[in-house]
Design a protein around this motif. Structure first.
Motif, short mmCIF file in Angstrom:
data_model
loop_
_atom_site.label_atom_id
_atom_site.label_comp_id
_atom_site.label_asym_id
_atom_site.label_seq_id
_atom_site.Cartn_x
_atom_site.Cartn_y
_atom_site.Cartn_z
N SER A 79 -30.28 5.05 -37.28
CA SER A 79 -30.41 6.37 -37.06
C SER A 79 -29.33 6.48 -37.27
O SER A 79 -27.86 6.31 -36.70
CB SER A 79 -31.16 6.13 -35.81
OG SER A 79 -30.33 7.92 -34.95
N ARG A 92 -26.58 7.84 -34.38
CA ARG A 92 -25.92 6.43 -33.47
C ARG A 92 -24.79 6.24 -33.80
O ARG A 92 -23.82 5.99 -32.87
CB ARG A 92 -26.68 5.03 -33.73
CG ARG A 92 -26.59 3.94 -32.45
CD ARG A 92 -27.31 2.56 -32.53
NE ARG A 92 -26.88 2.28 -34.01
CZ ARG A 92 -27.76 0.88 -34.46
NH1 ARG A 92 -28.55 0.84 -33.70
NH2 ARG A 92 -27.40 0.51 -35.83
N LYS A 93 -24.80 6.41 -35.08
CA LYS A 93 -22.90 6.41 -36.06
C LYS A 93 -22.17 7.25 -34.78
O LYS A 93 -20.99 6.94 -34.43
CB LYS A 93 -22.60 6.88 -36.83
CG LYS A 93 -22.18 6.73 -37.80
CD LYS A 93 -22.68 6.62 -39.53
CE LYS A 93 -21.78 8.47 -39.75
NZ LYS A 93 -22.67 8.62 -41.24
N PHE A 123 -21.91 8.58 -31.26
CA PHE A 123 -22.39 8.29 -30.49
C PHE A 123 -21.25 7.22 -30.78
O PHE A 123 -20.08 6.92 -29.70
CB PHE A 123 -23.49 7.85 -29.39
CG PHE A 123 -24.27 8.98 -29.73
CD1 PHE A 123 -23.71 9.94 -28.74
CD2 PHE A 123 -25.72 9.13 -30.13
CE1 PHE A 123 -24.46 11.36 -28.79
CE2 PHE A 123 -26.13 10.60 -29.75
CZ PHE A 123 -25.66 11.86 -28.89
N ASP A 124 -21.52 6.19 -31.86
CA ASP A 124 -20.50 5.06 -31.46
C ASP A 124 -19.06 5.74 -31.32
O ASP A 124 -18.23 5.27 -30.74
CB ASP A 124 -20.44 4.16 -32.63
CG ASP A 124 -22.08 2.92 -32.84
OD1 ASP A 124 -21.74 3.31 -31.30
OD2 ASP A 124 -21.84 2.78 -33.99
#
Ligand code: PLP
Length: 392
Positions: free
Chosen positions: A19, A22-23, A25-26
């Motif tokens: 997704s 996600r990148k 949110f990291d």
């Protein structure tokens, strides 16, 4: 000789990219002082009476499995709710399935209806799970563009042009994540007409069906002759601020629900018991809370959309869900560049439109399910950023 196991992940899994959200949110997690317009979930806590019902059920010791399909009382309540709200009659014993959110319901739907190579027509941009769910079930997603100039509504002509002898279903999700678009009854009726003529199933993800502002949500299954061929997916996450409870449902004809239940019983068994108890309470007496939250989202929506226009990011007026989808084309940046630079330089998190498909290029998604103070501060920071980089 290497003892490493070969080909650990299947070709099907390898076909799916992680997704795009996600990148971000990291990266976000590694920074301090960030205002997040990124996460797509209500900032409200679940209304107290709903939490209380679940707490009480634990006190009483309701800690066992339920029926695979979900607690009979919940299915009865859901059947009543769908009847009252949409005048749709679903038999609680055979036409409803309680799932772990719409997420599970989507996955079950695809696995229940698709054979290898079957095609599903999906709007672009759309919710991040749609295409992967089709691919993971062995199907092929066929993307149909939606455009800002057409209010991000999916056109029947664009669907028609993509129908082949392999097409099994059309997957729609209105009100839309990420655009906030709501489809009019007339346009949905045209899609129903395509589905009828080509004898296609329609999967209608209506998780945001309760979050509409000044317009009416049309439940796809209410369109003439559509109930039998529609798989209606709904949930509690957004309308009742219950994302963490993981509870949703599918409503469809007996044959489809039976097929979905077969997979559900072997993989999930049943949705969490306390979440089901909470869902009963939500359906029985959650209506005032829903209306209050909708009113609140609407206030924030108006501030967000006007604010985006004022800082030079033209924004299509979203009429549903809790997302604004402004165009960032005037900065000359790609969506990813814009989102990453904005996060690093001004500490505001938005999601690049491309996380939702290629059709999202040139846009970013801003979730306004956050406090007015945060929205105003985010707009201030974004204004500074846009002023610095604006090309046209
Ligand atoms: C369009 C859409 N469908 C489904 C889901 C998943 O919802 P649930 O929490 O019910 O699994 C989401 C969550 O963001 C969503 O935006």
């Amino acid at each position: 000789m290497s003892t490493k196991v070969r080909n650990t992940s299947s070709q099907r899994v390898n076909q799916v990219a992680p997704s795009g959200i996600r990148k971000f949110f990291d990266l976000l997690a590694s920074l301090e002082g960030v205002i997040s317009l990124g996460v797509g979930e209500p900032d409200f806590t679940t209304p107290w009476h709903i939490r209380e019902a679940a707490i009480y059920s634990l006190e009483k010791g309701y800690t066992m499995y339920t029926s695979n399909s979900g607690m009979p009382e919940l299915r009865r309540e859901l059947s009543r709710y769908l009847k009252e709200r949409y005048k749709l009659s679903y038999n609680p014993d055979s036409e409803l399935l309680i799932t772990i959110g719409v997420s599970e319901a989507l996955d079950l739907t695809m696995r229940a209806i698709l054979d290898p190579g079957d095609e599903v027509i999906v709007p672009d941009p759309c919710y991040v799970s749609y295409s992967p769910c089709v691919t993971l079930a062995g199907g092929t997603p066929i993307m149909a563009p939606t455009r800002e100039k057409n209010n991000f509504e999916l056109s029947a002509a664009d669907i028609e042009a993509r129908v082949s002898d392999k097409t099994k279903a059309i997957l729609i999700g209105y009100p839309s994540n990420p655009t906030g678009a709501v489809m009019s009854k007339e346009k949905l009726a045209k899609i129903a007409d395509v589905a009828r003529r080509h004898r296609l199933l329609v999967i209608s993800d209506e998780i945001y069906g309760r979050l509409v502002y000044g317009v009416k949500h049309t439940c796809f299954a209410t369109l003439p002759q559509m109930k039998e061929s529609t798989i209606l997916l709904g949930g509690f996450s957004k309308a009742y601020a219950m994302t963490g409870w993981r509870i949703g449902y599918a409503a469809a004809n007996k044959e489809i629900i039976e097929a979905m239940t077969k997979i559900h019983q072997y993989t999930i068994m049943c949705a969490p018991t306390m979440a089901q108890v909470a869902a009963i309470e939500a359906l029985k007496s959650g209506e005032p809370s829903v209306l209050e939250m909708v009113e609140d989202y609407n206030r924030r929506r108006l501030v967000m959309v006007k604010g985006l226009h004022d800082i030079g990011l033209p924004c299509f007026e979203p009429k549903g869900a809790f997302y604004a989808f402004p165009s960032i084309k005037g900065t000359g940046m790609t969506s990813e560049e814009f989102a990453e630079k904005l996060l690093r330089e001004e500490k505001v998190a938005v999601v690049p439109g491309t996380a939702f498909g290629q059709g999202g290029e040139g846009y970013v998604r801003c979730c306004y399910a956050t406090s007015l103070a945060d929205i105003e501060e985010a707009l201030l920071r974004m204004g500074r950023f846009v002023k610095k980089y604006r090309k046209v």
